[in-house]
Design a protein around this motif. Structure first.
Motif, PDB file in Angstrom:
ATOM      1  N   GLY A 126      -3.758   7.152   1.260  1.00 15.74           N
ATOM      2  CA  GLY A 126      -3.333   5.916   0.605  1.00 15.74           C
ATOM      3  C   GLY A 126      -4.032   5.801  -0.737  1.00 15.74           C
ATOM      4  O   GLY A 126      -5.262   5.867  -0.820  1.00 15.74           O
ATOM      5  N   TYR A 186       1.261   5.453   0.190  1.00 14.87           N
ATOM      6  CA  TYR A 186       0.690   6.695   0.702  1.00 14.87           C
ATOM      7  C   TYR A 186       1.470   7.874   0.144  1.00 14.87           C
ATOM      8  O   TYR A 186       2.684   7.791  -0.071  1.00 14.87           O
ATOM      9  CB  TYR A 186       0.749   6.718   2.225  1.00 14.87           C
ATOM     10  N   GLU A 227      -5.206   7.525   6.547  1.00 17.45           N
ATOM     11  CA  GLU A 227      -5.492   6.447   5.601  1.00 17.45           C
ATOM     12  C   GLU A 227      -6.011   6.978   4.274  1.00 17.45           C
ATOM     13  O   GLU A 227      -5.831   6.338   3.232  1.00 17.45           O
ATOM     14  CB  GLU A 227      -6.498   5.466   6.209  1.00 17.45           C
ATOM     15  N   GLY A 263      -8.233   8.777  -2.547  1.00 15.37           N
ATOM     16  CA  GLY A 263      -7.429   8.003  -1.608  1.00 15.37           C
ATOM     17  C   GLY A 263      -8.308   7.289  -0.598  1.00 15.37           C
ATOM     18  O   GLY A 263      -9.529   7.392  -0.604  1.00 15.37           O
ATOM     19  N   ASP A 316       0.834  -1.196   0.000  1.00 14.29           N
ATOM     20  CA  ASP A 316       0.000   0.000   0.000  1.00 14.29           C
ATOM     21  C   ASP A 316       0.873   1.252   0.000  1.00 14.29           C
ATOM     22  O   ASP A 316       1.802   1.376   0.809  1.00 14.29           O
ATOM     23  CB  ASP A 316      -0.919   0.015   1.222  1.00 14.29           C
TER      24      ASP A 316
END
Length: 395
Positions: free
Chosen positions: A303, A291, A300, A375, A289
């Motif tokens: 991301g 970011y 989060e 995101g 993942d």
């Protein structure tokens, strides 16, 4: 020690002095070289966000058990290490977008030393290994010269743009400080500041703000004499809340600050920068993942995809389609969001960090614009058999 922030160079804002700063460069015109790499890869100026570095977790395995671990590391027996296939894919992905440098972190990279050296060898000549973070567990009398020798053989010192940085982290770590002192002594006596930079990252509990760096200085000077303050860079901060660490020790940060105040103090983290930092800097978790920010407790919603499931180019396109990212970039930091989320809102919002304010601002930005950001939709990658390595398995 050399305090963080002593030498900051931002693209278009004056000359760059080579070999100065924690994240020093070897060139007088690093931004021109970096732009040429992007241009050759087709990553044009139309991209508001173009990372100079990706900080990636080689492994989430660690020999230590820090209760406030910023990276949410796991015990050696439970964590995973990137496989040969995954490491090769990363090298290809980084080359495809003309990435200038990477930073390797964990977990503890040296509990997966075979993968560490293999990645360095594969990346040599393609992307600089600009930083390597470790808790120094390998700093024994025999281990220290051996590890430095293996790092040199694997190409850690062969960067073209950045002076490689060895970042030794102390705080809750249980690594004996005599090992940290030995690593620093070897690095500063066997290598010049044109070959290798050294830094100590000292994190403290916000309740008492005590740093172990002072214990380290005492241990060093009792063994080796005067500490090499002119060679060692310092990063002294306090632990932050990490929403990915379910059983993190409570962080009792005194007081609350308005988001408005955080916005006013925010620097432009998307402006091309070297010296004090390398920015923009993306973060890749061991899951793949990715970011758009490398902060420990990055929201989060920053991301944007998974490097093991889709091309880096597609993820960059998604980052650059984010109205929030474009607004932050155009406004030279979080203060730029003030045109969408006014002080009448942010004056009533409080938190304990820049990252916390960013998280609150993304939600407020979505509410104000009526659009959900691209995101925060990570499909956390579950490695297929043979693509990641657990303790006791072979790649």
């Amino acid at each position: 020690m050399i305090k963080e922030g002593a030498h900051t160079y931002i693209d278009g804002q004056g000359p760059v002095v080579p070999y100065t700063g924690k994240y020093a460069v070897k060139l007088e015109d690093p931004f021109a070289v970096i732009r040429d790499r992007w241009a050759a890869a087709g990553i044009t100026d139309a991209y508001a966000y173009r990372p100079l570095r990706v900080e990636f977790e080689l492994t989430d395995r660690c020999n230590d058990t820090c209760k406030s671990c910023g990276m949410g590391a796991k015990p050696v027996s439970e964590g995973v290490t990137l496989s040969d296939a995954q490491l090769d894919r990363l090298v290809a992905q980084f080359a495809d977008v003309g990435l200038s440098s990477v930073a390797i972190t964990g977990g503890e990279p040296f509990v997966s030393s075979r993968a560490l050296y293999r990645f360095m060898e594969a990346a040599r000549g393609t992307v600089d290994i600009g930083k390597l973070t470790t808790n120094g567990i390998w700093g024994t009398e025999k281990g220290t010269p051996h590890v430095f020798g293996r790092l040199a053989e694997a190409g850690f010192l062969d960067s073209r743009i950045f002076v490689p940085l060895l970042m030794v982290s102390i705080g809750e770590q249980t690594t004996p400080l005599d090992r940290i002192a030995r690593i620093i002594h070897h690095a500063t006596t066997e290598f010049t500041d044109r070959e290798l930079n050294v830094a100590v990252s000292s994190l403290a509990d916000p309740a008492d703000r005590k740093h172990r760096v002072y214990e380290l200085l005492d241990v060093y000077e009792k063994t080796y004499g005067q500490f090499p303050h002119d060679r060692v860079h310092s990063t002294m901060r306090v632990y932050l809340e990490n929403e990915r660490l379910a059983d993190q020790a409570p962080i009792n940060r005194p007081g609350e600050t308005t988001v408005t105040r955080w916005m006013k103090a925010c620097y432009d983290c998307f402006a091309p920068t070297v010296g004090t930092y390398v920015l923009p800097c993306a973060l890749m978790k061991v899951s793949g993942d990715l970011y758009s920010c490398a902060a420990f407790n990055v929201p989060e919603k920053l991301g944007f995809g998974n490097l093991f499931q889709e091309p880096f180019r597609e993820i960059l396109d998604r980052v650059n389609s984010s109205a929030y990212v474009r607004t932050v970039r155009a406004g030279h930091g979080l203060k730029g969001v003030g045109d969408v989320v006014p002080p009448s809102v942010t004056d009533r919002m409080t938190c304990g960090s820049f990252c916390g304010s960013c998280k609150l601002l993304i939600n407020a930005f979505e509410a104000a614009t009526g659009e959900q950001e691209p995101g925060g939709r990570l499909r956390t990658f579950i490695p297929l058999q043979g693509l990641s390595v657990r303790e006791g398995q072979s790649a």
